[in-house]
Design a protein around this motif. Structure first.
Motif, PDB file in Angstrom:
ATOM      1  N   GLY A   1      54.748  54.424  29.053  1.00 41.52           N
ATOM      2  CA  GLY A   1      54.493  53.469  27.978  1.00 41.52           C
ATOM      3  C   GLY A   1      54.384  52.033  28.448  1.00 41.52           C
ATOM      4  N   ALA A   2      54.488  51.810  29.745  1.00 40.43           N
ATOM      5  CA  ALA A   2      54.320  50.451  30.265  1.00 40.43           C
ATOM      6  C   ALA A   2      52.881  49.968  30.087  1.00 40.43           C
ATOM      7  CB  ALA A   2      54.718  50.394  31.740  1.00 40.43           C
ATOM      8  N   PHE A   3      51.919  50.900  30.169  1.00 38.53           N
ATOM      9  CA  PHE A   3      50.506  50.609  29.930  1.00 38.53           C
ATOM     10  C   PHE A   3      50.084  51.416  28.714  1.00 38.53           C
ATOM     11  CE2 PHE A   3      50.589  50.415  34.774  1.00 38.53           C
ATOM     12  CZ  PHE A   3      50.832  49.048  34.806  1.00 38.53           C
ATOM     13  N   LEU A   4      49.823  50.738  27.627  1.00 36.35           N
ATOM     14  CA  LEU A   4      49.524  51.394  26.357  1.00 36.35           C
ATOM     15  C   LEU A   4      48.032  51.629  26.169  1.00 36.35           C
ATOM     16  CD1 LEU A   4      51.930  49.288  24.114  1.00 36.35           C
ATOM     17  CD2 LEU A   4      52.343  51.564  25.097  1.00 36.35           C
ATOM     18  N   GLU A   5      47.711  52.605  25.312  1.00 38.33           N
ATOM     19  CA  GLU A   5      46.321  52.892  24.982  1.00 38.33           C
ATOM     20  C   GLU A   5      45.639  51.621  24.470  1.00 38.33           C
ATOM     21  OE1 GLU A   5      45.652  56.704  22.787  1.00 38.33           O
ATOM     22  OE2 GLU A   5      47.838  56.819  22.921  1.00 38.33           O
ATOM     23  N   GLU A   6      44.395  51.451  24.902  1.00 40.38           N
ATOM     24  CA  GLU A   6      43.563  50.309  24.499  1.00 40.38           C
ATOM     25  C   GLU A   6      44.087  48.965  25.011  1.00 40.38           C
ATOM     26  OE1 GLU A   6      40.632  50.641  23.168  1.00 40.38           O
ATOM     27  OE2 GLU A   6      40.733  52.732  22.522  1.00 40.38           O
ATOM     28  N   GLN A   7      45.027  48.991  25.956  1.00 38.48           N
ATOM     29  CA  GLN A   7      45.566  47.774  26.552  1.00 38.48           C
ATOM     30  C   GLN A   7      45.146  47.707  28.018  1.00 38.48           C
ATOM     31  OE1 GLN A   7      47.320  45.312  24.815  1.00 38.48           O
ATOM     32  NE2 GLN A   7      46.585  46.577  23.110  1.00 38.48           N
ATOM     33  N   PRO A   8      45.088  46.493  28.582  1.00 40.60           N
ATOM     34  CA  PRO A   8      44.637  46.359  29.974  1.00 40.60           C
ATOM     35  C   PRO A   8      45.677  46.847  30.984  1.00 40.60           C
ATOM     36  CG  PRO A   8      45.304  44.224  29.114  1.00 40.60           C
ATOM     37  CD  PRO A   8      45.374  45.203  27.965  1.00 40.60           C
ATOM     38  N   VAL A   9      45.171  47.250  32.130  1.00 41.82           N
ATOM     39  CA  VAL A   9      46.029  47.554  33.286  1.00 41.82           C
ATOM     40  C   VAL A   9      45.811  46.436  34.299  1.00 41.82           C
ATOM     41  CG1 VAL A   9      46.005  50.047  32.914  1.00 41.82           C
ATOM     42  CG2 VAL A   9      44.288  49.014  34.401  1.00 41.82           C
ATOM     43  N   PRO A  10      46.691  46.309  35.282  1.00 40.63           N
ATOM     44  CA  PRO A  10      46.509  45.266  36.290  1.00 40.63           C
ATOM     45  C   PRO A  10      45.167  45.411  36.999  1.00 40.63           C
ATOM     46  CG  PRO A  10      48.683  46.258  36.477  1.00 40.63           C
ATOM     47  CD  PRO A  10      47.915  47.089  35.506  1.00 40.63           C
ATOM     48  N   SER A  11      44.611  44.290  37.377  1.00 40.67           N
ATOM     49  CA  SER A  11      43.331  44.289  38.101  1.00 40.67           C
ATOM     50  C   SER A  11      43.536  44.747  39.540  1.00 40.67           C
ATOM     51  CB  SER A  11      42.736  42.880  38.093  1.00 40.67           C
ATOM     52  OG  SER A  11      43.509  42.025  38.933  1.00 40.67           O
ATOM     53  N   SER A  12      42.440  45.058  40.199  1.00 41.68           N
ATOM     54  CA  SER A  12      42.542  45.470  41.605  1.00 41.68           C
ATOM     55  C   SER A  12      43.104  44.332  42.448  1.00 41.68           C
ATOM     56  CB  SER A  12      41.190  45.947  42.132  1.00 41.68           C
ATOM     57  OG  SER A  12      40.208  44.971  41.950  1.00 41.68           O
ATOM     58  N   ASN A  13      42.787  43.084  42.095  1.00 40.95           N
ATOM     59  CA  ASN A  13      43.351  41.953  42.842  1.00 40.95           C
ATOM     60  C   ASN A  13      44.853  41.826  42.620  1.00 40.95           C
ATOM     61  OD1 ASN A  13      40.973  41.140  44.097  1.00 40.95           O
ATOM     62  ND2 ASN A  13      40.363  39.882  42.358  1.00 40.95           N
ATOM     63  N   GLN A  14      45.304  42.029  41.381  1.00 42.85           N
ATOM     64  CA  GLN A  14      46.746  41.988  41.116  1.00 42.85           C
ATOM     65  C   GLN A  14      47.469  43.102  41.866  1.00 42.85           C
ATOM     66  OE1 GLN A  14      46.276  42.233  36.831  1.00 42.85           O
ATOM     67  NE2 GLN A  14      47.281  40.234  36.580  1.00 42.85           N
ATOM     68  N   LEU A  15      46.895  44.290  41.836  1.00 42.80           N
ATOM     69  CA  LEU A  15      47.506  45.421  42.544  1.00 42.80           C
ATOM     70  C   LEU A  15      47.495  45.187  44.048  1.00 42.80           C
ATOM     71  CD1 LEU A  15      45.972  48.288  40.412  1.00 42.80           C
ATOM     72  CD2 LEU A  15      48.390  47.653  40.510  1.00 42.80           C
ATOM     73  N   ALA A  16      46.422  44.599  44.555  1.00 44.22           N
ATOM     74  CA  ALA A  16      46.335  44.314  45.990  1.00 44.22           C
ATOM     75  C   ALA A  16      47.438  43.351  46.416  1.00 44.22           C
ATOM     76  CB  ALA A  16      44.960  43.747  46.328  1.00 44.22           C
ATOM     77  N   ARG A  17      47.700  42.347  45.577  1.00 40.12           N
ATOM     78  CA  ARG A  17      48.788  41.399  45.891  1.00 40.12           C
ATOM     79  C   ARG A  17      50.144  42.101  45.827  1.00 40.12           C
ATOM     80  NH1 ARG A  17      45.571  37.975  42.905  1.00 40.12           N
ATOM     81  NH2 ARG A  17      46.825  38.255  41.013  1.00 40.12           N
ATOM     82  N   LEU A  18      50.343  42.907  44.790  1.00 38.43           N
ATOM     83  CA  LEU A  18      51.615  43.609  44.615  1.00 38.43           C
ATOM     84  C   LEU A  18      51.906  44.542  45.784  1.00 38.43           C
ATOM     85  CD1 LEU A  18      54.041  44.445  42.800  1.00 38.43           C
ATOM     86  CD2 LEU A  18      52.532  46.151  41.791  1.00 38.43           C
ATOM     87  N   TRP A  19      50.894  45.282  46.225  1.00 38.85           N
ATOM     88  CA  TRP A  19      51.060  46.276  47.268  1.00 38.85           C
ATOM     89  C   TRP A  19      50.742  45.741  48.663  1.00 38.85           C
ATOM     90  CZ3 TRP A  19      51.878  51.755  46.223  1.00 38.85           C
ATOM     91  CH2 TRP A  19      52.143  52.013  44.887  1.00 38.85           C
ATOM     92  N   LYS A  20      50.229  44.498  48.707  1.00 35.20           N
ATOM     93  CA  LYS A  20      49.823  43.869  49.986  1.00 35.20           C
ATOM     94  C   LYS A  20      48.799  44.747  50.707  1.00 35.20           C
ATOM     95  CE  LYS A  20      53.888  41.146  50.368  1.00 35.20           C
ATOM     96  NZ  LYS A  20      54.268  39.940  50.925  1.00 35.20           N
ATOM     97  N   ILE A  21      47.717  45.048  49.974  1.00 38.93           N
ATOM     98  CA  ILE A  21      46.646  45.887  50.498  1.00 38.93           C
ATOM     99  C   ILE A  21      45.304  45.243  50.205  1.00 38.93           C
ATOM    100  CG2 ILE A  21      47.938  48.054  50.268  1.00 38.93           C
ATOM    101  CD1 ILE A  21      46.319  48.541  47.659  1.00 38.93           C
ATOM    102  N   ASN A  22      44.258  45.827  50.727  1.00 37.75           N
ATOM    103  CA  ASN A  22      42.900  45.367  50.469  1.00 37.75           C
ATOM    104  C   ASN A  22      42.530  45.668  49.010  1.00 37.75           C
ATOM    105  OD1 ASN A  22      39.974  45.455  50.286  1.00 37.75           O
ATOM    106  ND2 ASN A  22      39.988  45.351  52.524  1.00 37.75           N
ATOM    107  N   PRO A  23      41.915  44.701  48.301  1.00 39.63           N
ATOM    108  CA  PRO A  23      41.505  44.949  46.915  1.00 39.63           C
ATOM    109  C   PRO A  23      40.564  46.149  46.765  1.00 39.63           C
ATOM    110  CG  PRO A  23      41.402  42.613  47.374  1.00 39.63           C
ATOM    111  CD  PRO A  23      41.681  43.306  48.687  1.00 39.63           C
ATOM    112  N   ALA A  24      39.772  46.448  47.779  1.00 42.32           N
ATOM    113  CA  ALA A  24      38.870  47.604  47.705  1.00 42.32           C
ATOM    114  C   ALA A  24      39.659  48.904  47.638  1.00 42.32           C
ATOM    115  CB  ALA A  24      37.921  47.621  48.896  1.00 42.32           C
ATOM    116  N   THR A  25      40.797  48.954  48.302  1.00 42.98           N
ATOM    117  CA  THR A  25      41.651  50.142  48.253  1.00 42.98           C
ATOM    118  C   THR A  25      42.246  50.294  46.859  1.00 42.98           C
ATOM    119  OG1 THR A  25      42.177  49.889  50.596  1.00 42.98           O
ATOM    120  CG2 THR A  25      43.658  51.279  49.296  1.00 42.98           C
ATOM    121  N   ALA A  26      42.699  49.184  46.287  1.00 42.17           N
ATOM    122  CA  ALA A  26      43.231  49.223  44.924  1.00 42.17           C
ATOM    123  C   ALA A  26      42.139  49.649  43.949  1.00 42.17           C
ATOM    124  CB  ALA A  26      43.792  47.858  44.535  1.00 42.17           C
TER     125      ALA A  26
END
Length: 131
Positions: free
Chosen positions: A32-57
């Motif tokens: 329930g952290a990500f609800l229907e019809e609501q946004p999820v983190p962007s690939s850039n946000q995930l890349a920063r969080l995981w310290k990875i390449n945005p293309a991988t995210a």
């Protein structure tokens, strides 16, 4: 998403990073952290969080788009599809049955444990066999 001290999420070296990204979002949909019809983190946000390449995210996100769990709103981002929590739940229940429960039953049979005994252990409060 990120800890207050700026910590990043730890990666599991046994699984592909993009699959871990997809699982992270699926976990959020299921919890329930990500609800229907609501946004999820962007690939850039995930890349920063995981310290990875945005293309991988993006590859992890695109897997979820391909499976119908996410959809893209042009110029806005990725959103959770209607019905996504139930889709995740159903898929994971199937995986649980096929991979874990079936393996448990096979192992029990190899050890001479009856299905009745296995069920009894599962239903008992402490669950453990007596020594």
């Amino acid at each position: 998403m990120e800890g207050e001290d700026g910590e990043h999420v730890q990666l599991d070296n046994d699984r592909s990073i993009y699959r871990q990204i997809a699982d992270f979002i699926e976990d959020g949909i299921l919890s329930g952290a990500f609800l229907e019809e609501q946004p999820v983190p962007s690939s850039n946000q995930l890349a920063r969080l995981w310290k990875i390449n945005p293309a991988t995210a993006a590859k992890g996100i695109n897997q979820l788009v391909d499976s119908g769990l996410l959809y893209k709103r042009r110029g806005v981002g990725m959103y959770v599809s209607p019905g996504a929590p139930e889709m995740v739940r159903q898929r994971r229940m199937q995986v649980f049955y096929e991979e874990r429960l079936s393996a448990l039953v096979r192992e029990a049979e190899q050890l001479g444990i009856s299905r009745e005994q296995l069920a009894q252990w599962i239903l008992s409060e402490d669950g453990a066999p007596k020594k």
